[in-house]
Enzyme design. Sequence first.
Site, PDB file in Angstrom:
ATOM      1  N   SER A 349       0.826  -1.204   0.000  1.00 49.06           N
ATOM      2  CA  SER A 349       0.000   0.000   0.000  1.00 49.06           C
ATOM      3  C   SER A 349       0.861   1.256   0.000  1.00 49.06           C
ATOM      4  O   SER A 349       0.557   2.237  -0.697  1.00 49.06           O
ATOM      5  CB  SER A 349      -0.918  -0.014   1.223  1.00 49.06           C
ATOM      6  OG  SER A 349      -1.682   1.169   1.299  1.00 49.06           O
ATOM      7  N   PHE A 352       2.319   1.941  -3.537  1.00 48.98           N
ATOM      8  CA  PHE A 352       1.350   2.486  -4.480  1.00 48.98           C
ATOM      9  C   PHE A 352       0.925   3.903  -4.117  1.00 48.98           C
ATOM     10  O   PHE A 352       0.672   4.727  -5.006  1.00 48.98           O
ATOM     11  CB  PHE A 352       0.131   1.563  -4.564  1.00 48.98           C
ATOM     12  CG  PHE A 352       0.324   0.414  -5.512  1.00 48.98           C
ATOM     13  CD1 PHE A 352       0.002   0.543  -6.854  1.00 48.98           C
ATOM     14  CD2 PHE A 352       0.846  -0.784  -5.080  1.00 48.98           C
ATOM     15  CE1 PHE A 352       0.196  -0.503  -7.736  1.00 48.98           C
ATOM     16  CE2 PHE A 352       1.042  -1.843  -5.949  1.00 48.98           C
ATOM     17  CZ  PHE A 352       0.713  -1.698  -7.291  1.00 48.98           C
ATOM     18  N   HIS A 353       0.845   4.220  -2.839  1.00 47.10           N
ATOM     19  CA  HIS A 353       0.563   5.608  -2.442  1.00 47.10           C
ATOM     20  C   HIS A 353       1.698   6.529  -2.897  1.00 47.10           C
ATOM     21  O   HIS A 353       1.444   7.649  -3.372  1.00 47.10           O
ATOM     22  CB  HIS A 353       0.395   5.704  -0.927  1.00 47.10           C
ATOM     23  CG  HIS A 353      -0.983   5.369  -0.450  1.00 47.10           C
ATOM     24  ND1 HIS A 353      -1.431   4.078  -0.288  1.00 47.10           N
ATOM     25  CD2 HIS A 353      -2.026   6.165  -0.109  1.00 47.10           C
ATOM     26  CE1 HIS A 353      -2.675   4.089   0.146  1.00 47.10           C
ATOM     27  NE2 HIS A 353      -3.068   5.348   0.270  1.00 47.10           N
ATOM     28  N   GLU A 354       2.921   6.056  -2.755  1.00 44.56           N
ATOM     29  CA  GLU A 354       4.066   6.863  -3.188  1.00 44.56           C
ATOM     30  C   GLU A 354       4.051   7.060  -4.698  1.00 44.56           C
ATOM     31  O   GLU A 354       4.332   8.159  -5.191  1.00 44.56           O
ATOM     32  CB  GLU A 354       5.359   6.183  -2.745  1.00 44.56           C
ATOM     33  CG  GLU A 354       6.626   6.961  -3.090  1.00 44.56           C
ATOM     34  CD  GLU A 354       6.760   8.238  -2.286  1.00 44.56           C
ATOM     35  OE1 GLU A 354       7.493   9.136  -2.735  1.00 44.56           O
ATOM     36  OE2 GLU A 354       6.131   8.340  -1.209  1.00 44.56           O
ATOM     37  N   ILE A 357       1.483   9.720  -5.821  1.00 46.98           N
ATOM     38  CA  ILE A 357       1.731  11.113  -5.430  1.00 46.98           C
ATOM     39  C   ILE A 357       3.092  11.589  -5.923  1.00 46.98           C
ATOM     40  O   ILE A 357       3.206  12.665  -6.522  1.00 46.98           O
ATOM     41  CB  ILE A 357       1.638  11.253  -3.899  1.00 46.98           C
ATOM     42  CG1 ILE A 357       0.239  10.868  -3.417  1.00 46.98           C
ATOM     43  CG2 ILE A 357       1.967  12.684  -3.478  1.00 46.98           C
ATOM     44  CD1 ILE A 357       0.075  10.903  -1.917  1.00 46.98           C
TER      45      ILE A 357
END
Length: 427
Positions: A349, A352-354, A357
């Site tokens: 997670s 994928f957040h990195e 953004i």
Amino acid sequence: MLEIGLSLLDRLGLLRLCSERGRSPGITSSHAGLFNLCIVVLVAVNGRLIIENLMKYGLLINSNFWFSSRSLRDWPLLMCCVSLLFFPLAAYIVEKLAWKKRISDPVVITLHVIVTTTAILYPVFMILRVDSVVLSGVSLMLCACINWLKLTSFVHTSYDMRSLVNSTDKGETESESLDIELFYDADFKSLVYFLLAPTLCYQLRYPRTAFIRKGWVLRQLIKLIIFTGLMGFIIEQYINPIVQNSQHPLNGDILYAIERVLKLSVPNLYVWLCMFYCFFHLWLNILAELLRFGDREFYKDWWNAQTIEEYWRLWNMPVHKWIVRHLYFPCLRNGIPKGAAILVAFFMSAVFHELCIAVPCHIFKFWAFIGIMFQVPLVLLTNYLQNKFQNSMVGNIIFWCFFSILGQPMCVLLYYHDVMNQKVNSK
């Protein structure tokens, strides 16, 4: 007679209880008035902030927020988004060849690894090559991540289906216990429906509704337009002035940084709630209604989460189901301990957040990655407090404080100032 009654009450403990509470027995109190007072204070405080903002900045929103001439330069990203459909088609062809036994399992696995890896690296490469608007890059990365999750689910499920059919052919599994019709072949129609449906877990059949409620869809579309406009208004009118008039939160006065974070937390929370309502409640339900998709469990009551772990299980059900099915359970089946499997899930997670953004911002400081991985000690902390105090209020308050008051506003300030510093240094 009175003395006898008082003596009886004293023996029963009622007199002592009433004296401690300061009221007579049988009298109950309601806190509805205090709840109404909190609502009135909330409206008054926010009303004052609205008036203060309008007096200080005027009406800031303009048409450039929705569309500008720079947006026309993002057409390569649009073409990249459309071309993402090539990867599910390639995976389908590989599966078709595998079902017909034209290629061996090692070749199938190798081809699927190449297809899925390219499916996520290709949009990253395009965004880094094109000087695009951040919002366009974020949109493309979200589409690419959704496409990758769906693609992985299709590949993983198809592999399990082929393995089950092969074990049946070899006599390792009783054929009477299987519905062979479900494992007949790689079905292109089911794949197309899966790519459009609001789910991330592939299967040949889904629960379907009998008809489409056109009037209901129209009402939800109107709500979607209204709340999307409200979200844009809050960003342009409140969040932009706050971040533009701030300093880097890790540099300078600590009290000033705390003041900026707290000031940003309220409009940021409103935007996040609008985003959640628009996407998870309105858009996914509209899409499900148009496709007659029967499973409408897109979220649960995450706002009542007593621990951080419970929040992550409740707020995004499509992703949660994908992680449980394609990551968590496979880890357990391969002998990985439960705690390590949870850590693997948070790590994925965070990655994928990195990507969603950092890549559109063209800057890699790993703030999003650190923020997600920081959830792991918070999970341990809130679980400990919940077990120690057995009070739902403690964990829920910690969740709201770290999530909406400190976490998200801090990330917004960090990425904004890093992007601005990068632009200044590049000139």
